[in-house]
Write a protein that holds these residues in place. Structure first.
Motif, PDB file in Angstrom:
ATOM      1  N   GLY A  21       0.825  -1.211   0.000  1.00  0.00           N
ATOM      2  CA  GLY A  21       0.000   0.000   0.000  1.00  0.00           C
ATOM      3  C   GLY A  21       0.853   1.254   0.000  1.00  0.00           C
ATOM      4  O   GLY A  21       2.002   1.230  -0.453  1.00  0.00           O
ATOM      5  N   VAL A  22       0.295   2.321   0.550  1.00  0.00           N
ATOM      6  CA  VAL A  22       0.975   3.633   0.496  1.00  0.00           C
ATOM      7  C   VAL A  22       2.290   3.674   1.277  1.00  0.00           C
ATOM      8  O   VAL A  22       3.118   4.553   1.037  1.00  0.00           O
ATOM      9  CB  VAL A  22       0.044   4.762   1.003  1.00  0.00           C
ATOM     10  N   CYS A  23       2.483   2.741   2.209  1.00  0.00           N
ATOM     11  CA  CYS A  23       3.719   2.749   3.011  1.00  0.00           C
ATOM     12  C   CYS A  23       4.945   2.359   2.183  1.00  0.00           C
ATOM     13  O   CYS A  23       6.076   2.449   2.671  1.00  0.00           O
ATOM     14  CB  CYS A  23       3.578   1.830   4.221  1.00  0.00           C
ATOM     15  N   ARG A  25       5.754   4.028  -0.293  1.00  0.00           N
ATOM     16  CA  ARG A  25       6.293   5.325  -0.740  1.00  0.00           C
ATOM     17  C   ARG A  25       7.068   5.961   0.426  1.00  0.00           C
ATOM     18  O   ARG A  25       6.626   5.844   1.578  1.00  0.00           O
ATOM     19  CB  ARG A  25       5.166   6.271  -1.119  1.00  0.00           C
ATOM     20  N   HIS A  27       7.980   8.345   3.213  1.00  0.00           N
ATOM     21  CA  HIS A  27       7.134   9.282   3.966  1.00  0.00           C
ATOM     22  C   HIS A  27       7.680   9.400   5.386  1.00  0.00           C
ATOM     23  O   HIS A  27       8.606   8.693   5.763  1.00  0.00           O
ATOM     24  CB  HIS A  27       5.679   8.787   3.991  1.00  0.00           C
TER      25      HIS A  27
END
Ligand SMILES: [Zn+2]
Length: 123
Positions: A21-23, A25, A27
């Motif tokens: 998922g978004v993790c 990317r 951050h």
């Protein structure tokens, strides 16, 4: 059994390379770290009489660690993992602090206001 807990904050970046998922990317988080110490008995003599541990003693162990490895660092590099999850960080910090803080019982790492992971020593 007595327990005291001291809370710290730090800002850090990471990426979870294997996440689906978004993790995955790059951050950052405003992390909250909680360090808990347990003892059966309070200290009975000296300047810490009546305490489990002096909160300043916990800070003396935690602050240099945060400066060197966590605060405003890229965690994948400083703690050398492809998956610096809250769980991994909690265990890493527990192992790092264990020789320095007598009675260290639990380390909790909060990634967000609603998500945390803990590593606890079970005797
Ligand atoms: Zn993250």
């Amino acid at each position: 059994m007595f327990e005291v807990e001291k809370t710290f904050t730090f800002e850090a970046g990471h990426v979870l390379h294997h996440h689906d998922g978004v993790c995955s990317r790059p951050h950052g988080h405003s992390y909250v770290l909680k360090v808990a110490v347990r003892k059966e008995h309070l200290l009975s003599t000296g300047p810490q009489q009546g305490m489990v541990v002096d909160f300043h003693q916990i800070r003396s162990a935690v602050k240099p660690m945060l400066d060197e490895f966590f605060d405003h660092h890229w965690l994948n590099d400083t703690i050398k993992t492809e998956s610096p999850t809250a769980e991994f960080i909690a265990k890493w910090i527990f192992d790092y602090l264990y020789p320095q803080i007598e009675g260290l019982f639990r380390v909790t790492v909060c990634e967000t206001a609603t998500s945390s992971a803990s590593y606890t020593k079970i005797e």
